[in-house]
Design an enzyme around this catalytic site. Structure first.
Site, short mmCIF file in Angstrom:
data_model
loop_
_atom_site.label_atom_id
_atom_site.label_comp_id
_atom_site.label_asym_id
_atom_site.label_seq_id
_atom_site.Cartn_x
_atom_site.Cartn_y
_atom_site.Cartn_z
N CYS B 573 0.80 -1.22 0.00
CA CYS B 573 0.00 0.00 0.00
C CYS B 573 0.83 1.27 0.00
O CYS B 573 0.36 2.33 -0.40
CB CYS B 573 -0.95 0.02 1.20
SG CYS B 573 -0.12 0.38 2.75
N THR B 574 2.05 1.19 0.45
CA THR B 574 2.86 2.40 0.53
C THR B 574 3.22 2.95 -0.86
O THR B 574 3.62 4.09 -0.98
CB THR B 574 4.17 2.17 1.29
OG1 THR B 574 4.71 0.90 0.89
CG2 THR B 574 3.90 2.14 2.77
#
Lengths: 232, 711
Positions: B573-574
């Site tokens: 997700c980063t």
């Protein structure tokens, strides 16, 4: 001045207040079956734009049920979690001079408030009901007494949807007839008829009266004809 | 009781209590904000008015204003003003205890005696002449259970006992006792008394009628001056009772006062009652009572006995009222949420099936950016049963993108996401039934050592149980391989499965098609009610020959190995654009709601936007697509259809039947040997001849009308 065709079915807070006082006056003089509405002023809210005094119309302690007698000799269940206290044997709570009644009237009462909604710009009918001893009634009990509330049949009641929300001034949960349909049916009321197009000033003057003639029916408060026809 | 002549004992109708909800609200507020555990007695005021209806008595009422004000309250309830004709105020005292035991342990006799003593004192000191309402002083004991929002209470209306009791010589409607002229004058005088704000709430007074038939209403303290003329003098009081043969309770202490103060043996009294705001002399009663004064009454220090505890439907028990529905914040939140959804149904979506939403059980695999948002969206739709599975801990960067976490969850190494998420959901909506499971999902291509084997198998079984006990499964993890086992297990049991996967700037949201075998004898299919009927009617066979919609893996030509090197979807997700997760999560939940409202549920055919199919657009929620692929750079979204593949490593009949045959051993083999699945399904062969399929956005835009990707 806005044309009545462009009117969106709403009123300003000022028109509401004027209309409310005039409505209460007419009610008092022409509707003797009920006690009068009273205007309850409320402290100003500095963060709102309107400088006028805010308030709402109040009609309270209206009996909404036929008195029926409950025979207290029945073995009705005790209040939940209640036991007979042990001191009852020691004392004489009743003396010869106390009348012991063999029956007990259980009546239901209703309070009605007409409050202005700044979000929808229409009046909203708030209500709450309770028994003679103060116990509040729940929605299904209220609907039993006011069957028009839950019926979806007639055009007036089609707009009736009861929700529970915090009373804007008393800060306690009350029931109210949801106002999201109000502006629509108010437009229909005035423009849908075949009596020609009324002037906007007239519409605003009669707004509260017409609104209540539709909404009041849902909760069993009928306006007598002479009140509707009175154009003073 | 006989009305005339025989001199029977005068019987009084007891006072009845009525407590407005507002009183309990304010008492709770005072307890919580001001008094705490202090249980000293609280002075309160009760309100009553003369009877105003021929068939109904008036009550002694307690309102919010009966209690001292709580300065923390924001409400605009005004303090009561004296002079209100409908609210004659009467002093009282409240003993509110802190426990049920101390409530039952109060010395009721002693408390009643104490209040009776106060009345006695007021009689002898002359206080009654100044403020006659003290004759109706009352007592209230209560226990406010602020956990259950129930209030136990008991009123006492102390009445000094006349010993021997007073006898009634005569009692009749006032209109029959007065002459016509007198009656008119009395009515006028009383109405004036009631309309003046100075006297409107003074409940005890004198009515004198002169020989000229003119009546006057006077204060009690003017009694001496009324003695001289040859006039009729009545002791009048506001009578809450409506009964034609009995006066109300306030007369008891009134008689006691008259007898002790002025030593009278014969008393003419007027029970003043009204109708529609005016004096009603046919409802009002005039009576004559004989009092025998006992020795003790002359002595000030000897307090007479008293009675007055209120009966509850004829029994000597306290009353109880439960206000949870209007005071318990959780109940209020539930009721508000319900009404909100019902309002939506009423105004916009009459066919909304709220029952299904309230009863469905959702399993969320992954409590990260997707999991947090999906959980919130589900609650907004009324879903109450949510289970989150995640083995990670909340990291410092998480709260920004994972909407259930805050900084507090990151401290001390970080709480487990599954637990923190559940806590957060409960803070948002206390009635949610949320559970967190800290568990890793076994993945193919990540071989395990023999020591770990047992725990991995345990996880597999646990995952299987979780899937079996829920109705809807959301695959919200961030790796492709972690989706494999859940997909297989869901295909095996025909559970509604929804996948959301994020790329750097694109997303996929899709619903898996049904599994290869429609119904099996030994597995219970947990479907919502409306769908299970449909299930029964469908054909038993649904082999790969008939086109069922595909799962996440049907589009792959490779088995789901460790794909860290070649990532398009399933990014960490980063490195995804923050806007993607909320969009994809919202679509995933809306897709679920669409499935739940479709008559065929999981078996529904796919529809695509701008389709010319007539029937689908009749569904109130709109079309029900199979896949939605979105692209942020293009601000575009496409609906696509993908049918199942015979070589799918997760849901084809070969794989599912192998699983059914060999169970956990099969799973273990897939976990430990990355090419096992490919070999099993013949993908190894297929790979040699297939071209890698690339989805090119620019090309697809022109062909948006007939999207159909098949392998």
């Amino acid at each position: 001045m806005m044309d009545v065709f462009n009117w969106d079915g709403t009123v300003s807070a000022k028109d509401f207040r004027i209309g409310a006082l005039s409505f209460a006056q007419k009610w008092e003089s022409l509707n003797s079956a009920f006690p009068p509405w009273s205007w309850v002023p409320c402290p100003k809210h500095p963060w709102l734009a309107s400088p006028e005094e805010e308030g709402y119309l109040s009609l309270e302690n209206i009996c909404i049920s036929r008195p029926y007698e409950v025979d207290i000799d029945q073995n009705s269940q005790t209040d939940p979690g209640e036991e007979e206290t042990s001191c009852s044997e020691k004392e004489d709570d009743i003396d010869d001079a106390t009348l012991v009644q063999s029956n007990h009237h259980e009546l239901h009462y209703c309070d009605f408030h007409i409050v202005y909604s700044y979000t929808f710009r229409v009046p909203v009918l708030y209500l709450r009901a309770y028994c003679s001893d103060g116990r509040p009634l729940l929605l299904d009990e209220i609907e039993k007494e006011l069957p028009a509330c839950s019926s979806k049949e007639s055009p007036e009641t089609k707009w009736a949807f009861i929700t529970q929300e915090e009373h804007p001034y008393l800060k306690r949960p009350w029931y109210k007839l949801h106002p999201c349909g109000t502006s629509e049916f108010m437009k229909l009321l005035f423009l849908g008829g075949d009596t020609g197009q009324p002037k906007l000033e007239v519409v605003l003057e009669l707004y509260l009266l017409s609104w209540f003639s539709a909404v009041g029916q849902v909760v069993g408060l009928r306006i007598p004809c002479k009140m509707l026809n009175d154009r003073r | 009781m006989a009305k005339e002549g025989s001199g029977s004992i005068l019987q009084f109708a007891p006072f009845q209590s009525s407590v407005d909800e507002g009183f309990w609200h304010r008492l709770s507020s005072l307890k919580l904000n001001k008094f705490g555990i202090d249980d000293s007695p609280i002075p309160i005021s009760g309100f009553f008015a003369p009877c105003s209806h021929p068939q109904v008595s008036n009550y002694l009422t307690l309102l919010a204003e009966s209690l001292p004000s709580d300065s923390n309250e924001e409400s605009s309830i005004p303090a009561f003003n004296r002079g209100n004709r409908n609210r004659c105020s009467v002093p009282g005292i409240l003993y509110n205890t802190n426990t049920m035991e101390s409530f039952h342990g109060l010395d009721k006799q002693g408390l009643l005696k104490a209040e009776a003593k106060k009345i006695w004192e007021d009689i002898h000191s002359g206080k009654v002449l100044e403020d006659s309402a003290v004759l109706s002083r009352f007592l209230l004991i209560s226990f406010a259970d602020l956990k259950k929002w129930s209030f136990h209470y008991w009123f006492a209306f102390p009445a000094l006992i006349l010993d021997p009791p007073a006898t009634l010589v005569d009692l009749r409607p006032a209109s029959q006792w007065f002459t016509l002229e007198e009656a008119e004058s009395v009515s006028t005088a009383c109405n004036e008394w009631r309309n003046s704000s100075v006297t409107a709430d003074v409940p005890f007074f004198l009515v004198s009628v002169g020989s000229d038939s003119r009546a006057a209403v006077r204060h009690l303290k003017d009694w001496e001056t009324c003695q001289d003329d040859g006039q009729k003098l009545l002791f009048a009081f506001y009578d809450p009772c409506h009964l034609p043969n009995n006066p109300g309770w306030p007369l008891r202490n009134f008689l006691a006062f008259i007898c002790a103060r002025w030593n009278l043996k014969t008393v003419h009294f007027l029970c003043y009652r009204e109708n529609r705001g005016f004096a009603d002399l046919s409802l009002s009663l005039v009576g004559e009572a004989l009092i025998t004064i006992s020795q003790g009454w002359r002595e000030h220090q000897c307090v007479p006995n008293a009675v007055g505890w209120e009966l509850n439907k004829g029994r000597k028990v306290p009353r109880c009222i439960n206000l949870a529905k209007s005071m318990d914040p959780t109940r209020l939140a539930i009721s508000a949420a319900d009404l909100n959804l019902k309002l939506m149904r009423w105004r916009a979506l009459p066919s909304l099936n709220l029952d299904i939403l309230f009863s469905i059980k959702c399993l969320l695999l992954g409590a990260g950016t997707l999991g947090c948002q999906v959980a919130r969206m589900l609650m907004a739709w009324g879903v109450r049963k949510i289970t989150l599975v995640d083995n990670g801990r909340v990291a410092m960067s998480n709260p920004l993108r994972q909407s259930l976490y805050t900084l507090d969850d990151c401290l001390n190494g970080g709480d487990f996401k599954a637990t923190a998420a559940v806590r957060s959901l409960q803070r948002i909506f206390p009635a949610v039934v949320a559970e967190g499971v800290v568990m890793a999902i076994p993945m193919p291509g990540h071989p395990v050592s023999s020591q770990e084997e047992n725990s991995v198998l345990e996880d597999c079984r646990r995952l299987n149980d979780l899937i079996g006990s829920h109705d809807v499964i959301f695959l919200l993890t961030d790796t492709r391989e972690s989706r494999w086992l859940p997909t297989l297990l869901c295909a095996n049991t025909n559970k509604i499965t929804i996948t959301a996967a994020l790329g750097f700037d694109s997303f996929l949201v899709m619903r898996h098609g049904p599994g290869p075998f429609n119904s099996t004898p030994d597995l219970k299919v947990e479907m919502p009610n409306s769908l299970s009927d449909v299930l029964d009617n469908l054909a038993l066979t649904n082999t790969d020959g008939k086109q069922r919609l595909g799962c996440y893996f049907c589009n792959d030509v490779v088995a789901p190995t460790d794909s860290t090197s070649n990532r398009t979807l399933d990014q960490q997700c980063t490195v995804t654009r923050p806007g993607l997760a909320p969009i994809a999560s919202a679509l995933a939940v809306e897709l679920l709601v669409g499935i739940l409202h479709h008559p065929y549920g999981i078996f529904a055919e796919a529809e695509i936007a701008n389709s010319n199919n007539g029937g689908s657009s009749e569904l109130p929620l709109g079309i029900l697509p199979h896949q939605i692929r979105g692209s942020l750079p293009h601000f575009q979204q496409m609906t696509l259809v993908g049918h199942s593949s015979n070589s799918c490593t997760a849901c084809c009949s070969t794989v599912v039947s192998e699983y059914r045959k060999r169970g956990m051993q099969f799973i273990l083999q897939a976990i430990n040997h990355p090419t096992f699945l490919e070999d099993l399904t013949g993908l190894t062969e297929l790979m040699r001849s297939a071209n890698t399929f690339q989805l090119d956005w620019d090309d697809e835009i022109e062909d948006a009308d007939d999207e159909c990707i098949e392998l």
